[in-house]
Design a protein around this motif. Structure first.
Motif, PDB file in Angstrom:
ATOM      1  N   SER A 198      -8.513  -2.180  -1.202  1.00  0.00           N
ATOM      2  CA  SER A 198      -7.158  -2.755  -1.182  1.00  0.00           C
ATOM      3  C   SER A 198      -6.567  -2.819  -2.592  1.00  0.00           C
ATOM      4  O   SER A 198      -5.362  -2.622  -2.763  1.00  0.00           O
ATOM      5  CB  SER A 198      -7.155  -4.143  -0.523  1.00  0.00           C
ATOM      6  N   TYR A 199      -7.389  -3.078  -3.621  1.00  0.00           N
ATOM      7  CA  TYR A 199      -6.887  -3.043  -4.997  1.00  0.00           C
ATOM      8  C   TYR A 199      -6.315  -1.663  -5.308  1.00  0.00           C
ATOM      9  O   TYR A 199      -5.214  -1.544  -5.842  1.00  0.00           O
ATOM     10  CB  TYR A 199      -8.006  -3.283  -6.028  1.00  0.00           C
ATOM     11  N   ILE A 200      -7.097  -0.654  -4.993  1.00  0.00           N
ATOM     12  CA  ILE A 200      -6.730   0.722  -5.334  1.00  0.00           C
ATOM     13  C   ILE A 200      -5.486   1.161  -4.561  1.00  0.00           C
ATOM     14  O   ILE A 200      -4.548   1.712  -5.143  1.00  0.00           O
ATOM     15  CB  ILE A 200      -7.916   1.676  -5.083  1.00  0.00           C
ATOM     16  N   LEU A 201      -5.484   0.922  -3.243  1.00  0.00           N
ATOM     17  CA  LEU A 201      -4.328   1.324  -2.432  1.00  0.00           C
ATOM     18  C   LEU A 201      -3.053   0.597  -2.851  1.00  0.00           C
ATOM     19  O   LEU A 201      -1.992   1.217  -2.965  1.00  0.00           O
ATOM     20  CB  LEU A 201      -4.601   1.075  -0.948  1.00  0.00           C
ATOM     21  N   ALA A 202      -3.155  -0.695  -3.066  1.00  0.00           N
ATOM     22  CA  ALA A 202      -1.972  -1.464  -3.459  1.00  0.00           C
ATOM     23  C   ALA A 202      -1.436  -0.973  -4.804  1.00  0.00           C
ATOM     24  O   ALA A 202      -0.219  -0.860  -4.987  1.00  0.00           O
ATOM     25  CB  ALA A 202      -2.304  -2.954  -3.531  1.00  0.00           C
ATOM     26  N   ASP A 256      -1.877   2.110  -6.097  1.00  0.00           N
ATOM     27  CA  ASP A 256      -1.310   3.448  -5.897  1.00  0.00           C
ATOM     28  C   ASP A 256       0.052   3.389  -5.204  1.00  0.00           C
ATOM     29  O   ASP A 256       0.940   4.190  -5.505  1.00  0.00           O
ATOM     30  CB  ASP A 256      -2.262   4.332  -5.083  1.00  0.00           C
ATOM     31  N   LEU A 257       0.215   2.447  -4.280  1.00  0.00           N
ATOM     32  CA  LEU A 257       1.484   2.304  -3.553  1.00  0.00           C
ATOM     33  C   LEU A 257       2.476   1.393  -4.277  1.00  0.00           C
ATOM     34  O   LEU A 257       3.588   1.196  -3.800  1.00  0.00           O
ATOM     35  CB  LEU A 257       1.222   1.772  -2.140  1.00  0.00           C
ATOM     36  N   ARG A 258       2.043   0.817  -5.393  1.00  0.00           N
ATOM     37  CA  ARG A 258       2.871  -0.102  -6.190  1.00  0.00           C
ATOM     38  C   ARG A 258       3.445  -1.233  -5.329  1.00  0.00           C
ATOM     39  O   ARG A 258       4.633  -1.517  -5.318  1.00  0.00           O
ATOM     40  CB  ARG A 258       4.006   0.635  -6.894  1.00  0.00           C
ATOM     41  N   LEU A 259       2.543  -1.910  -4.609  1.00  0.00           N
ATOM     42  CA  LEU A 259       2.970  -2.988  -3.717  1.00  0.00           C
ATOM     43  C   LEU A 259       3.319  -4.272  -4.464  1.00  0.00           C
ATOM     44  O   LEU A 259       3.987  -5.146  -3.914  1.00  0.00           O
ATOM     45  CB  LEU A 259       1.879  -3.279  -2.684  1.00  0.00           C
ATOM     46  N   SER A 283       4.047  -4.929 -10.712  1.00  0.00           N
ATOM     47  CA  SER A 283       3.356  -4.703 -11.970  1.00  0.00           C
ATOM     48  C   SER A 283       2.848  -3.271 -12.038  1.00  0.00           C
ATOM     49  O   SER A 283       2.506  -2.670 -11.019  1.00  0.00           O
ATOM     50  CB  SER A 283       2.172  -5.662 -12.107  1.00  0.00           C
ATOM     51  N   ASP A 284       2.802  -2.758 -13.252  1.00  0.00           N
ATOM     52  CA  ASP A 284       2.229  -1.436 -13.491  1.00  0.00           C
ATOM     53  C   ASP A 284       0.820  -1.531 -14.050  1.00  0.00           C
ATOM     54  O   ASP A 284       0.248  -0.523 -14.459  1.00  0.00           O
ATOM     55  CB  ASP A 284       3.115  -0.649 -14.470  1.00  0.00           C
ATOM     56  N   ASN A 285       0.262  -2.744 -14.105  1.00  0.00           N
ATOM     57  CA  ASN A 285      -1.071  -2.945 -14.674  1.00  0.00           C
ATOM     58  C   ASN A 285      -2.083  -3.190 -13.560  1.00  0.00           C
ATOM     59  O   ASN A 285      -1.904  -4.091 -12.734  1.00  0.00           O
ATOM     60  CB  ASN A 285      -1.062  -4.122 -15.649  1.00  0.00           C
ATOM     61  N   PHE A 286      -3.152  -2.419 -13.554  1.00  0.00           N
ATOM     62  CA  PHE A 286      -4.166  -2.500 -12.511  1.00  0.00           C
ATOM     63  C   PHE A 286      -4.847  -3.871 -12.477  1.00  0.00           C
ATOM     64  O   PHE A 286      -5.235  -4.346 -11.416  1.00  0.00           O
ATOM     65  CB  PHE A 286      -5.195  -1.383 -12.708  1.00  0.00           C
TER      66      PHE A 286
END
Length: 187
Positions: free
Chosen positions: A148-152, A154-157, A160-163
């Motif tokens: 869910s971290y990765i998908l969110a 990638d989809l910019r849910l 923020s632009d910071n992982f």
């Protein structure tokens, strides 16, 4: 509004249960709590709704915070949760460690700031990807939270632009630390 609605539902559920207004086994009681919580969260009191007040405190709750609230609510409502108690402890420890590493570096206690690594492809992405694959191969359900971290991201849910903002936030750190301390004192 996902985090504020989940937080409101959890708070209403805890209050209603402790006051004896609903039984945890009651499906109608759970439905009433959820419906009431949604109304309370989105109905404007004055100029803002409770959800907007919560978002004014922190406009960017992480996927970790959302996952934590879903897990805690599932336990509160006695729904089956995909995490065992051991997995839940591991999730809480992960949250505290990642948050502490991030905050220690950000506040200058070490000479290297980790936060900028979240803006570009870095070893952070490789670490999370490897951990996700390892957890998945071990059939550890924490892999789904990592996915869910990765998908969110990638989809910019989130806004923020910071992982790192998808992994942790201050609320998640405080809640995770409090739950861990409570479980240590309780046992």
């Amino acid at each position: 509004f996902v985090f504020p609605i989940l937080a409101t539902t959890w708070a209403v559920s805890v209050i209603a249960s402790s006051m004896g207004l609903i039984k945890k086994e009651s499906k109608i009681g759970r439905a009433v709590v959820i419906l009431f919580s949604i109304i309370v969260a989105v109905y404007p009191f004055g100029r803002l709704s409770l959800a907007e007040y919560l978002l004014s405190l922190n406009s960017n709750y992480s996927m970790g915070s959302i996952a934590l609230l879903i897990i805690v609510m599932s336990k509160q409502f006695r729904w089956e949760t995909f995490l065992s108690d051991t997995d839940f402890q591991q999730f809480l420890i992960w949250n505290v460690i990642v948050s502490l590493l991030l905050y220690i570096s950000y506040l200058g206690f070490v000479s290297f700031d980790l936060y900028p690594m979240g803006y570009r492809f870095s070893s952070l992405f490789i670490l999370v990807a490897v951990l996700t694959v390892v957890l998945y191969l071990l059939r550890n359900p924490l892999a789904y939270i990592f996915i869910s971290y990765i998908l969110a991201f990638d989809l910019r849910l989130l806004h923020s632009d910071n992982f790192f903002d998808y992994i942790t936030d201050g609320v998640l750190f405080l809640l995770s630390a409090a739950i861990l301390l409570y479980s240590l004192v309780k046992n």
